[in-house]
Write an enzyme that holds these catalytic residues in place. Structure first.
Site, PDB file in Angstrom:
ATOM      1  N   ASN A   7       0.842  -1.186  -0.002  1.00  0.00           N
ATOM      2  CA  ASN A   7       0.166   0.069   0.097  1.00  0.00           C
ATOM      3  C   ASN A   7       0.839   1.032   0.236  1.00  0.00           C
ATOM      4  O   ASN A   7       1.672   1.364   0.924  1.00  0.00           O
ATOM      5  CB  ASN A   7      -0.976  -0.087   1.332  1.00  0.00           C
ATOM      6  CG  ASN A   7      -1.705   1.070   1.394  1.00  0.00           C
ATOM      7  OD1 ASN A   7      -1.282   2.335   1.103  1.00  0.00           O
ATOM      8  ND2 ASN A   7      -3.101   0.940   1.740  1.00  0.00           N
ATOM      9  N   HIS A  10       1.252   6.245   2.062  1.00  0.00           N
ATOM     10  CA  HIS A  10       1.976   6.997   2.796  1.00  0.00           C
ATOM     11  C   HIS A  10       3.042   7.654   2.121  1.00  0.00           C
ATOM     12  O   HIS A  10       3.688   8.550   2.660  1.00  0.00           O
ATOM     13  CB  HIS A  10       2.316   6.196   4.097  1.00  0.00           C
ATOM     14  CG  HIS A  10       0.813   6.000   5.024  1.00  0.00           C
ATOM     15  ND1 HIS A  10       0.146   7.185   5.183  1.00  0.00           N
ATOM     16  CD2 HIS A  10       0.471   5.056   5.403  1.00  0.00           C
ATOM     17  CE1 HIS A  10      -0.847   6.614   5.786  1.00  0.00           C
ATOM     18  NE2 HIS A  10      -0.793   5.446   6.043  1.00  0.00           N
ATOM     19  N   HIS A  43      -5.593   3.872  -1.341  1.00  0.00           N
ATOM     20  CA  HIS A  43      -6.867   4.092  -0.726  1.00  0.00           C
ATOM     21  C   HIS A  43      -7.279   5.671  -1.194  1.00  0.00           C
ATOM     22  O   HIS A  43      -6.779   6.521  -0.684  1.00  0.00           O
ATOM     23  CB  HIS A  43      -7.022   4.036   0.687  1.00  0.00           C
ATOM     24  CG  HIS A  43      -8.249   4.021   1.355  1.00  0.00           C
ATOM     25  ND1 HIS A  43      -8.503   4.004   2.641  1.00  0.00           N
ATOM     26  CD2 HIS A  43      -9.673   4.592   1.241  1.00  0.00           C
ATOM     27  CE1 HIS A  43      -9.532   4.382   3.076  1.00  0.00           C
ATOM     28  NE2 HIS A  43     -10.318   4.676   2.028  1.00  0.00           N
ATOM     29  N   ARG A  45      -9.498   8.199  -0.704  1.00  0.00           N
ATOM     30  CA  ARG A  45     -10.236   8.739   0.529  1.00  0.00           C
ATOM     31  C   ARG A  45     -11.142   9.778   0.001  1.00  0.00           C
ATOM     32  O   ARG A  45     -10.746  10.745  -0.872  1.00  0.00           O
ATOM     33  CB  ARG A  45      -9.396   9.014   1.711  1.00  0.00           C
ATOM     34  CG  ARG A  45      -8.794   8.065   2.268  1.00  0.00           C
ATOM     35  CD  ARG A  45      -7.927   8.413   3.852  1.00  0.00           C
ATOM     36  NE  ARG A  45      -9.139   8.381   4.621  1.00  0.00           N
ATOM     37  CZ  ARG A  45      -9.510   7.551   5.469  1.00  0.00           C
ATOM     38  NH1 ARG A  45      -8.474   6.361   5.658  1.00  0.00           N
ATOM     39  NH2 ARG A  45     -10.294   7.820   6.595  1.00  0.00           N
ATOM     40  N   ARG A  49      -6.780  13.015   1.413  1.00  0.00           N
ATOM     41  CA  ARG A  49      -5.722  13.359   2.095  1.00  0.00           C
ATOM     42  C   ARG A  49      -4.310  12.919   1.897  1.00  0.00           C
ATOM     43  O   ARG A  49      -3.308  13.403   2.136  1.00  0.00           O
ATOM     44  CB  ARG A  49      -5.985  12.928   3.829  1.00  0.00           C
ATOM     45  CG  ARG A  49      -5.756  11.312   4.113  1.00  0.00           C
ATOM     46  CD  ARG A  49      -5.908  11.290   5.450  1.00  0.00           C
ATOM     47  NE  ARG A  49      -7.528  11.416   5.732  1.00  0.00           N
ATOM     48  CZ  ARG A  49      -7.615  10.747   7.213  1.00  0.00           C
ATOM     49  NH1 ARG A  49      -7.094  10.042   7.801  1.00  0.00           N
ATOM     50  NH2 ARG A  49      -9.127  11.169   7.397  1.00  0.00           N
ATOM     51  N   GLU A  70      -8.418   0.518  -2.866  1.00  0.00           N
ATOM     52  CA  GLU A  70      -9.574   0.563  -1.279  1.00  0.00           C
ATOM     53  C   GLU A  70     -10.425   1.667  -1.307  1.00  0.00           C
ATOM     54  O   GLU A  70      -9.980   2.928  -1.845  1.00  0.00           O
ATOM     55  CB  GLU A  70      -8.571   0.779  -0.022  1.00  0.00           C
ATOM     56  CG  GLU A  70      -8.195  -0.312   0.601  1.00  0.00           C
ATOM     57  CD  GLU A  70      -6.969  -0.201   1.617  1.00  0.00           C
ATOM     58  OE1 GLU A  70      -7.298   0.661   2.261  1.00  0.00           O
ATOM     59  OE2 GLU A  70      -6.328  -0.948   1.849  1.00  0.00           O
ATOM     60  N   THR A 101      -8.154   3.480   8.626  1.00  0.00           N
ATOM     61  CA  THR A 101      -9.302   2.539   8.779  1.00  0.00           C
ATOM     62  C   THR A 101      -9.455   2.005  10.058  1.00  0.00           C
ATOM     63  O   THR A 101      -8.484   1.360  10.441  1.00  0.00           O
ATOM     64  CB  THR A 101      -9.301   1.651   7.797  1.00  0.00           C
ATOM     65  OG1 THR A 101      -8.957   2.166   6.525  1.00  0.00           O
ATOM     66  CG2 THR A 101     -10.562   0.867   7.629  1.00  0.00           C
ATOM     67  N   GLU A 151     -10.967  -9.673   3.101  1.00  0.00           N
ATOM     68  CA  GLU A 151      -9.558  -9.352   3.633  1.00  0.00           C
ATOM     69  C   GLU A 151      -9.979  -9.264   5.202  1.00  0.00           C
ATOM     70  O   GLU A 151     -10.885  -8.504   5.660  1.00  0.00           O
ATOM     71  CB  GLU A 151      -9.208  -7.809   3.272  1.00  0.00           C
ATOM     72  CG  GLU A 151      -7.725  -7.242   4.042  1.00  0.00           C
ATOM     73  CD  GLU A 151      -7.115  -6.127   3.476  1.00  0.00           C
ATOM     74  OE1 GLU A 151      -7.477  -5.852   2.271  1.00  0.00           O
ATOM     75  OE2 GLU A 151      -6.343  -5.571   4.136  1.00  0.00           O
ATOM     76  N   HIS A 191      -3.636  -4.433   7.853  1.00  0.00           N
ATOM     77  CA  HIS A 191      -3.657  -3.379   8.831  1.00  0.00           C
ATOM     78  C   HIS A 191      -2.801  -3.735  10.035  1.00  0.00           C
ATOM     79  O   HIS A 191      -3.032  -4.691  10.700  1.00  0.00           O
ATOM     80  CB  HIS A 191      -5.272  -3.162   9.444  1.00  0.00           C
ATOM     81  CG  HIS A 191      -5.410  -1.879   9.730  1.00  0.00           C
ATOM     82  ND1 HIS A 191      -5.098  -1.151  10.841  1.00  0.00           N
ATOM     83  CD2 HIS A 191      -5.866  -0.870   8.928  1.00  0.00           C
ATOM     84  CE1 HIS A 191      -5.156   0.244  10.611  1.00  0.00           C
ATOM     85  NE2 HIS A 191      -5.885   0.376   9.605  1.00  0.00           N
TER      86      HIS A 191
HETATM   87  N1  PXP Z   1      -5.701  -3.151   4.422  1.00  0.00           N
HETATM   88  C1  PXP Z   1      -6.726  -2.257   4.496  1.00  0.00           C
HETATM   89  C2  PXP Z   1      -8.328  -2.521   4.089  1.00  0.00           C
HETATM   90  C3  PXP Z   1      -6.440  -0.818   5.119  1.00  0.00           C
HETATM   91  O1  PXP Z   1      -7.706   0.136   5.004  1.00  0.00           O
HETATM   92  C4  PXP Z   1      -5.132  -0.542   5.240  1.00  0.00           C
HETATM   93  C5  PXP Z   1      -4.655   0.834   5.723  1.00  0.00           C
HETATM   94  O2  PXP Z   1      -4.990   1.614   4.599  1.00  0.00           O
HETATM   95  C6  PXP Z   1      -4.208  -1.404   5.082  1.00  0.00           C
HETATM   96  C7  PXP Z   1      -4.535  -2.783   4.960  1.00  0.00           C
HETATM   97  C8  PXP Z   1      -2.733  -1.170   5.527  1.00  0.00           C
HETATM   98  O3  PXP Z   1      -2.648  -1.130   6.768  1.00  0.00           O
HETATM   99  P1  PXP Z   1      -1.332  -0.344   7.487  1.00  0.00           P
HETATM  100  O4  PXP Z   1      -0.905   1.050   6.636  1.00  0.00           O
HETATM  101  O5  PXP Z   1      -1.518  -0.381   8.709  1.00  0.00           O
HETATM  102  O6  PXP Z   1      -0.250  -1.481   6.817  1.00  0.00           O
END
Ligand code: PXP
Length: 245
Positions: A7, A10, A43, A45, A49, A70, A101, A151, A191
């Protein structure tokens, strides 16, 4: 072999800190794929952001593995998904005021709405995943909607404050992963996963993929994206980082 989906939200968070063009999440996605990531997640949003509309479209152009968008099931974002056509959409709950999330989606409460959503996505050739708590009623709802993937939210496991709490949550995840596999769903998790807690999560039955953002991107800031992806893949394969050292 369990696959790693990265992901890149960030990377965009860092860019937005100054409102410029660096660092570019699209560049990060290419580097992650070159290092062996099996998929790229972002994601989009409602408040934009981090990742923005341009990023999603550019990612669609460059991602050659699998693009997982996402998203909250709002009309605006559904419209963008149908236009961009990611390989997969992961439906998540979204609150404006949250830092990230918080917990899984309540699919069981709106089965008809989500069944219609799955059908609209399938008509465009887009697979659908739901991000849920590891609960039998939610798994059954995801199956009933016709989704392809589930998931499981691993945030409670990741944030457990004692070994007993962590063990109890792992047991819940294990039973859920068994149930979801039996229901014919592709099982993924995400997550709060880090290179320190990933090995136990990787032992879940039927687990096909993990989705990791914050901790992997944080590691990449220190060691580079290629090394970070390889480190996480080593934990998935060997249970530790030793193979890359
Ligand atoms: N899976 C989902 C559905 C999420 O919303 C997120 C956060 O965007 C993640 C995985 C990844 O989480 P993390 O950034 O804590 O690794």
């Amino acid at each position: 072999m369990i696959q790693l989906a990265v992901n890149i939200d960030h990377v965009a968070t860092l860019r937005e800190a100054r409102g410029g063009i660096e660092p570019d999440p699209v560049h990060a996605a290419v580097m992650a794929e070159m290092a062996g990531a099996a998929g790229i997640v972002c994601h989009l949003r409602e408040d934009r952001r981090h990742v923005n509309d341009r990023d999603v479209r550019a990612l669609r152009d460059v991602v050659t593995t699998k693009l997982d968008l996402e998203m909250a099931a709002t009309d605006e974002i559904i419209g963008i998904a149908l236009d961009v056509v990611p390989d997969l959409v992961t439906i998540v709950p979204e609150k404006r005021e949250e830092l990230t999330t918080e917990g899984g989606l309540d699919v069981a409460r709106a089965i008809q709405q989500y069944t219609d959503l799955v059908s609209v996505m399938h008509d465009r050739g887009i697979q659908v995943s739901f991000f849920i708590e590891p609960l039998p009623a939610q798994i059954e709802a995801v199956r009933a909607c016709g989704a392809d993937v589930v998931e499981f939210h691993t945030g409670t496991y990741a944030n457990a404050r004692s070994a007993a709490e962590r063990h109890a949550e792992f047991t819940r995840l294990r039973l859920a992963a068994e149930l979801a596999g039996d229901a014919g769903l592709v099982v993924t998790a995400g997550h709060g996963l880090t290179r320190h807690n990933l090995a136990e999560i990787a032992s879940l039955p039927n687990l096909a993929e993990v989705s990791i953002g914050h901790a992997l991107i944080s590691h990449a800031v220190m060691v580079g994206m290629e090394r970070a992806v390889r480190d996480y893949m080593a934990v998935l394969t060997h249970g530790s980082l030793t193979a890359t050292r």
